[in-house]
Design an enzyme around this catalytic site. Structure first.
Site, PDB file in Angstrom:
ATOM      1  CE  LYS A  65      -1.431   2.310   3.347  1.00 30.36           C
ATOM      2  NZ  LYS A  65      -1.873   2.757   4.651  1.00 30.36           N
ATOM      3  CG  ASP A  74      -7.018   3.647   2.544  1.00 30.92           C
ATOM      4  OD1 ASP A  74      -7.997   3.216   1.893  1.00 30.92           O
ATOM      5  OD2 ASP A  74      -6.964   4.803   2.984  1.00 30.92           O
TER       6      ASP A  74
END
Ligand code: SF4
Length: 216
Positions: A121, A139
């Protein structure tokens, strides 16, 4: 699961709601962004911005971060969750930047993911925001919203969510869609109190219909 057309409709509505969605982590260059994203794990962007305001005045280069004792850096970021580990990771990754990249931030996701404290991420945020490489960083907001609406399956892993979004969204829209989904999740489809009663996606959204059952 939504059809391609329905997904298009949802993304267009979200784009109308948040036309200026952007990365909310304050930074002036790729290095500051990398540090901010590492600090943001399990922490709000607002708190990270509060801390980096002073941090980025004191530490401007990777050399600055490794020139102080670990305890000093830990104290400088102590209001952020997991600060002990994050300080350790930051010093280690700065050493790698100095030794292997001449003090610069590498531009590929694969290289970034080899740095301590940098997962998929974080790497996706850095390549997309700092270097303009199309990417979708999944996320907590992106995952929740994609599953609630019905773009992805409830049981999908974070990686599966990313792959599904990349399959269903045109590549040139990956980065901007990522920011819009974050804004939508942060300010409208919130974890605890989604605004289903005022949501343009309600007629398509499986989670919204369930929550509004009996109220419509
Ligand atoms: S209807 Fe509710 S759960 Fe669905 S996207 Fe809108 S706010 Fe989120």
């Amino acid at each position: 699961m939504l059809t391609k057309q329905q997904i298009r409709y949802c993304l267009d509505e979200i784009a109308t709601m948040f036309p200026n969605a952007h990365c909310e982590l304050v930074h002036r260059n790729p290095f500051e962004l990398l540090i901010a994203v590492v600090l943001s794990a399990q922490c709000t962007d607002a708190l990270v911005n509060k801390v980096t305001k002073q941090l980025f005045e004191k530490y401007k280069t990777p050399e600055d971060y490794v020139s102080v004792p670990l305890e000093e850096l830990q104290q400088d970021i102590r209001s952020i969750g997991l600060y002990r580990n994050k300080a350790k990771n930051i010093q280690q990754l700065c050493r790698i930047l100095i030794e292997q990249y001449d003090g610069n931030v590498p531009q590929s996701r694969e290289e970034l993911m080899k740095l301590p404290g940098v997962g998929r991420k974080t790497a996706n945020v850095v390549v997309s925001v700092a270097f303009g490489v199309p990417a979708i960083a999944v996320d907590t907001h992106v995952e929740r919203v994609s599953k609630r609406i019905g773009i992805c399956r409830w049981k999908d892993s974070v990686l599966e969510v990313e792959e599904t979004l990349m399959r269903k969204i045109p590549k040139e829209e990956w980065s901007v869609t990522h920011h819009r989904l974050i804004f939508f999740g942060r300010y409208h489809c919130k974890a605890q109190s989604p605004r289903c009663d005022a949501c343009p996606l309600l007629h398509l959204c499986r989670e919204g219909k369930k929550r509004m059952k009996g109220k419509m």
